[in-house]
Write a protein that holds these residues in place. Structure first.
Motif, PDB file in Angstrom:
ATOM      1  N   GLU A 289      22.392  46.580  32.293  1.00  0.00           N
ATOM      2  CA  GLU A 289      22.885  45.236  32.627  1.00  0.00           C
ATOM      3  C   GLU A 289      21.787  44.198  32.404  1.00  0.00           C
ATOM      4  O   GLU A 289      20.662  44.355  32.885  1.00  0.00           O
ATOM      5  CB  GLU A 289      23.343  45.204  34.083  1.00  0.00           C
ATOM      6  CG  GLU A 289      23.789  43.839  34.556  1.00  0.00           C
ATOM      7  CD  GLU A 289      24.098  43.817  36.049  1.00  0.00           C
ATOM      8  OE1 GLU A 289      24.291  42.709  36.595  1.00  0.00           O
ATOM      9  OE2 GLU A 289      24.128  44.907  36.670  1.00  0.00           O
TER      10      GLU A 289
ATOM     11  N   VAL B  31      34.260  47.744  30.414  1.00  0.00           N
ATOM     12  CA  VAL B  31      33.286  48.793  30.113  1.00  0.00           C
ATOM     13  C   VAL B  31      33.975  50.149  30.016  1.00  0.00           C
ATOM     14  O   VAL B  31      33.663  50.962  29.135  1.00  0.00           O
ATOM     15  CB  VAL B  31      32.171  48.818  31.180  1.00  0.00           C
ATOM     16  CG1 VAL B  31      31.235  50.000  30.955  1.00  0.00           C
ATOM     17  CG2 VAL B  31      31.388  47.514  31.159  1.00  0.00           C
TER      18      VAL B  31
ATOM     19  N   SER C 103      35.214  41.146  26.324  1.00  0.00           N
ATOM     20  CA  SER C 103      34.613  39.952  26.893  1.00  0.00           C
ATOM     21  C   SER C 103      35.352  39.600  28.178  1.00  0.00           C
ATOM     22  O   SER C 103      36.583  39.698  28.251  1.00  0.00           O
ATOM     23  CB  SER C 103      34.699  38.792  25.890  1.00  0.00           C
ATOM     24  OG  SER C 103      34.218  37.598  26.442  1.00  0.00           O
TER      25      SER C 103
ATOM     26  N   ALA D 185      30.927  37.631  31.107  1.00  0.00           N
ATOM     27  CA  ALA D 185      30.122  38.749  30.608  1.00  0.00           C
ATOM     28  C   ALA D 185      30.708  39.245  29.296  1.00  0.00           C
ATOM     29  O   ALA D 185      31.872  38.968  28.972  1.00  0.00           O
ATOM     30  CB  ALA D 185      30.077  39.886  31.629  1.00  0.00           C
TER      31      ALA D 185
ATOM     32  N   LEU E 287      35.257  43.379  34.620  1.00  0.00           N
ATOM     33  CA  LEU E 287      34.115  43.919  33.885  1.00  0.00           C
ATOM     34  C   LEU E 287      34.144  45.443  33.873  1.00  0.00           C
ATOM     35  O   LEU E 287      33.880  46.073  32.836  1.00  0.00           O
ATOM     36  CB  LEU E 287      32.806  43.434  34.509  1.00  0.00           C
ATOM     37  CG  LEU E 287      31.521  43.907  33.829  1.00  0.00           C
ATOM     38  CD1 LEU E 287      31.479  43.465  32.379  1.00  0.00           C
ATOM     39  CD2 LEU E 287      30.292  43.399  34.584  1.00  0.00           C
TER      40      LEU E 287
ATOM     41  N   ILE F 244      25.501  45.295  28.609  1.00  0.00           N
ATOM     42  CA  ILE F 244      26.352  44.169  28.995  1.00  0.00           C
ATOM     43  C   ILE F 244      25.450  42.994  29.358  1.00  0.00           C
ATOM     44  O   ILE F 244      24.378  43.169  29.948  1.00  0.00           O
ATOM     45  CB  ILE F 244      27.274  44.523  30.184  1.00  0.00           C
ATOM     46  CG1 ILE F 244      26.462  44.978  31.406  1.00  0.00           C
ATOM     47  CG2 ILE F 244      28.270  45.597  29.797  1.00  0.00           C
ATOM     48  CD1 ILE F 244      27.311  45.198  32.654  1.00  0.00           C
TER      49      ILE F 244
ATOM     50  N   VAL G   7      30.354  42.848  26.466  1.00  0.00           N
ATOM     51  CA  VAL G   7      29.771  44.133  26.082  1.00  0.00           C
ATOM     52  C   VAL G   7      29.239  43.983  24.661  1.00  0.00           C
ATOM     53  O   VAL G   7      29.941  43.487  23.772  1.00  0.00           O
ATOM     54  CB  VAL G   7      30.817  45.268  26.145  1.00  0.00           C
ATOM     55  CG1 VAL G   7      30.170  46.605  25.798  1.00  0.00           C
ATOM     56  CG2 VAL G   7      31.446  45.333  27.529  1.00  0.00           C
TER      57      VAL G   7
END
Length: 350
Positions: free
Chosen positions: A176, A237, A219, A203, A233, A146, A205
Motif C-alpha cells: 500500500e 483487489v 479504480s 485509490a 477497495l 495500490i 491498483v
C-alpha cells in the motif's frame, strides 16, 4: 502474429520479498518446526544445498497446498505455493506457513527498497524519486501495488494500513502506498506512462493488469480513511488477484521448481512415483526390444538379398565390414554398391 504470454495459473500463489534480519534460515526452521508441532502444517522439509524449504498443509479440510520458499543472495526470498483447486482469498497466507507473523518480523520487505507489506508506505516528496519508485514497483515487484490518495490529512485511525482489512491470503501480496493531499498531481503525472490515474480521495491498483481488462475496473473513487472497512477497495483487489495475469519475471521458474523438484512426498505419493518409473522403464525396454527385432529382421533380409544378387550376377564381393554403421537400409545400399559388375576390358587394352 503476436503470441500472448502464458497466464499465471489460478491455483498458484506467488510472492517475493527480502528478510533484513540475521539468520533467515534459522528463523524459517524454527517457525516451521513449531507449526508442524501445532499441526498447522502437515510436514516440512529443508534442502540445505539449495537453501530451500518445502511445506505441505491442507485448507478447507481436504485441499492440499504445496509450497516452496527459496533464500537467495541478500536473503531475498521467493515463495511459490500451489493448491489442488483455484486459490481462494479466505485461505491462510502461505507466508504465514513459513515466516513468523509477529510485529517485529524482518521478512516483510518488498524487493523494491524501502517498501513493506504490512505498512502504509508514504510516497516520496521529490517528483523524480516518486516517479522512479512507482516505475520500479510496476516493472520489478511481484506484489500487487495500490496507491491511496488522502483527500485530507487523516487521524490516527486513518493512518493505519488498509491491507489489514484484506482477506487472509492477500495481506502479504499487497503493498500500500499513501499519497498526501498535495501529491495528487505529482502522483498522476508519474502514473501517466502506465495508463492509470488515482481519483482524488480514492485509490487505484497498479499494472500489470489482467489480460483484456481496463484500468478503470480496478479504480476506486472514494476511500474513507476513518478506520472503517474499505469495501470497494477490497473488492477491486480481490477481483484483480482472481483474474489470469502474466507471470511476474522469474515466477515461472519458481513454479517449475515447485512442481518438478518437489521432495516432500507422502508414502502414497512415493509409491505412485515408483510405479510411474517402473512403467516408464518397461515402455523404454519394450521399445528397445522391438527396435532390436526390427534391426535383426532387416539385416536378415539384406543378407538374403545379397546372396540372391551374388548368385544371379556371379559377383565377387569385397570383404564386408564386421558391423556396418547406419540403418539396415543404408547398410544394404552401401553393400550393393560394392557388388557392382566389373566392366570387361576392351580388346587391345592394357
Amino acid at each position: 502474429m503476436q503470441i500472448s504470454p502464458a497466464p499465471l495459473p489460478l491455483t498458484v500463489w506467488p510472492a517475493r520479498g527480502r528478510h533484513v534480519g540475521s539468520a533467515a534460515a534459522e528463523v524459517l526452521r524454527v517457525n516451521l518446526r513449531q507449526l508442524k508441532d501445532g499441526a498447522v502444517v502437515d510436514d516440512f522439509h529443508e534442502l540445505k544445498e539449495e537453501r530451500a524449504f518445502e511445506a505441505r498443509w491442507r485448507v478447507d479440510g481436504e485441499v492440499t497446498v504445496r509450497a516452496r520458499l527459496t533464500l537467495g543472495p541478500g536473503d531475498e526470498w521467493v515463495l511459490a505455493a500451489e493448491a489442488e483447486q483455484p486459490w481462494r482469498p479466505r485461505w491462510p497466507s502461505p507466508v504465514g506457513m513459513f515466516w513468523p507473523l509477529g510485529p517485529d518480523a524482518d521478512w516483510d520487505h518488498d524487493t523494491v527498497a524501502g517498501l513493506r507489506f504490512r505498512e502504509a508506505n508514504r510516497l516520496p516528496e521529490d517528483d523524480k524519486e516518486l516517479r522512479r519508485l512507482l516505475r520500479d514497483c510496476v516493472r520489478g515487484s511481484w506484489a500487487v501495488h495500490i496507491v491511496v490518495h488522502e483527500a485530507m490529512t487523516p487521524d490516527d485511525r486513518g493512518l493505519r494500513p488498509l491491507t489489514g482489512h484484506l482477506p487472509s491470503s492477500l495481506r502479504h501480496r499487497v503493498v500500500e502506498h499513501r499519497a498526501a493531499p498535495h501529491q495528487l498531481r505529482a502522483v498522476n503525472w508519474a502514473l501517466k506512462e502506465f495508463g492509470v490515474q488515482v481519483p482524488r480521495g480514492g485509490a487505484v491498483v497498479l499494472p500489470p493488469l489482467p489480460f483484456d481488462h481496463d484500468a478503470d475496473e480496478f479504480s476506486v473513487r472514494s476511500v474513507f480513511l476513518d478506520g472503517s472497512e474499505p469495501t470497494e477497495l477490497i473488492d477491486a483487489v480481490t477481483r484483480f488477484t482472481a483474474l489470469p495475469r502474466p507471470f511476474p519475471e522469474g515466477a515461472e521458474e519458481a513454479v517449475t521448481a515447485l512442481r518438478e523438484r518437489w521432495r516432500l512426498t507422502t508414502l502414497e505419493e512415493e509409491l505412485a512415483r515408483q510405479r510411474e518409473l517402473v512403467t516408464m522403464y518397461a515402455e523404454a525396454l519394450d521399445a528397445m526390444t522391438k527396435s532390436r527385432d526390427l534391426y535383426r529382421e532387416a539385416a536378415e533380409r539384406a543378407n538374403e538379398a545379397l546372396a540372391a544378387y551374388r548368385e544371379a550376377g556371379g559377383l565377387e564381393p569385397a570383404e564386408p565390414p564386421a558391423e556396418p554403421p547406419g540403418s539396415p537400409l543404408q547398410q544394404l545400399t552401401r553393400t550393393l554398391e560394392r557388388f557392382k559388375p566389373r566392366k570387361a576390358p576392351r580388346e587391345g587394352g592394357g
